[in-house]
Design a protein around this motif. Structure first.
Motif, short mmCIF file in Angstrom:
data_model
loop_
_atom_site.label_atom_id
_atom_site.label_comp_id
_atom_site.label_asym_id
_atom_site.label_seq_id
_atom_site.Cartn_x
_atom_site.Cartn_y
_atom_site.Cartn_z
N ASP A 83 -2.17 109.94 17.46
CA ASP A 83 -1.04 109.11 17.87
C ASP A 83 -0.27 108.62 16.65
OD1 ASP A 83 -3.34 107.78 20.25
OD2 ASP A 83 -1.78 109.29 20.63
N SER A 84 0.93 108.14 16.89
CA SER A 84 1.77 107.59 15.82
C SER A 84 1.84 108.55 14.64
CB SER A 84 1.23 106.23 15.36
OG SER A 84 1.17 105.33 16.45
N LEU A 85 2.11 109.79 14.93
CA LEU A 85 2.12 110.82 13.89
C LEU A 85 3.22 110.59 12.86
CD1 LEU A 85 1.30 113.86 16.15
CD2 LEU A 85 -0.01 113.17 14.15
N LYS A 86 2.89 110.96 11.63
CA LYS A 86 3.82 110.80 10.52
C LYS A 86 4.08 112.17 9.88
CE LYS A 86 1.72 106.32 9.46
NZ LYS A 86 1.02 105.51 8.43
N PRO A 87 5.19 112.33 9.19
CA PRO A 87 5.46 113.62 8.53
C PRO A 87 4.34 114.05 7.60
CG PRO A 87 7.45 112.30 8.58
CD PRO A 87 6.35 111.41 9.10
N GLU A 88 3.66 113.11 6.98
CA GLU A 88 2.56 113.46 6.07
C GLU A 88 1.32 113.97 6.80
OE1 GLU A 88 4.30 110.60 6.14
OE2 GLU A 88 2.99 108.87 5.75
#
Length: 127
Positions: A83-88
């Motif tokens: 969840d709350s995925l980030k580009p990194e």
């Protein structure tokens, strides 16, 4: 011998969620500790999460709170909810299995401890 096949990767926007699956075939799934690793371009393969035979879970500190690993022994499948995925978080995500002879053994964070690997599934997070 255990064969692992990952699925569920794809392209998602930052803040989104993905659920990865790892389907196992071959030997008794419940005898294996399962883990997820990831590898971004130019970086080493790193530990993400693991789940032991007893269901005890371990997460890498940098991702804890955004991940949930689970297993369904009847379906011979391990899952990774992100969840709350980030580009990194963009990377190839690999499923791995480690034959464990003691039910309450702790899982390892080291990829060298895992005997079987899937082919990986690409996760790309756009900003």
């Amino acid at each position: 011998q255990v064969q692992l096949v990952e699925s569920g990767g794809g392209l998602v926007r930052a803040g989104g969620s993905l659920r990865l699956s790892c389907a196992a075939s071959g030997r008794t799934f419940s005898n294996y500790a399962m883990a997820w690793f990831r590898q971004a371009p130019g970086k080493e393969r790193g530990f993400v999460a693991s789940i032991g035979r007893n269901g005890r879970t371990t997460y890498t500190n940098s991702l804890e709170g955004r991940l949930s690993i689970s297993r369904d022994n009847a379906k011979k499948t391990t899952y990774l909810q992100m969840d709350s995925l980030k580009p990194e978080d963009t990377a190839v995500y690999y499923c791995a299995a480690d034959r464990v002879y003691t039910y309450d053994s702790a899982t390892s964070r080291s990829p060298e401890e895992y005997e079987y690997w899937g082919q990986g599934t690409q996760v790309t997070v756009s900003s």
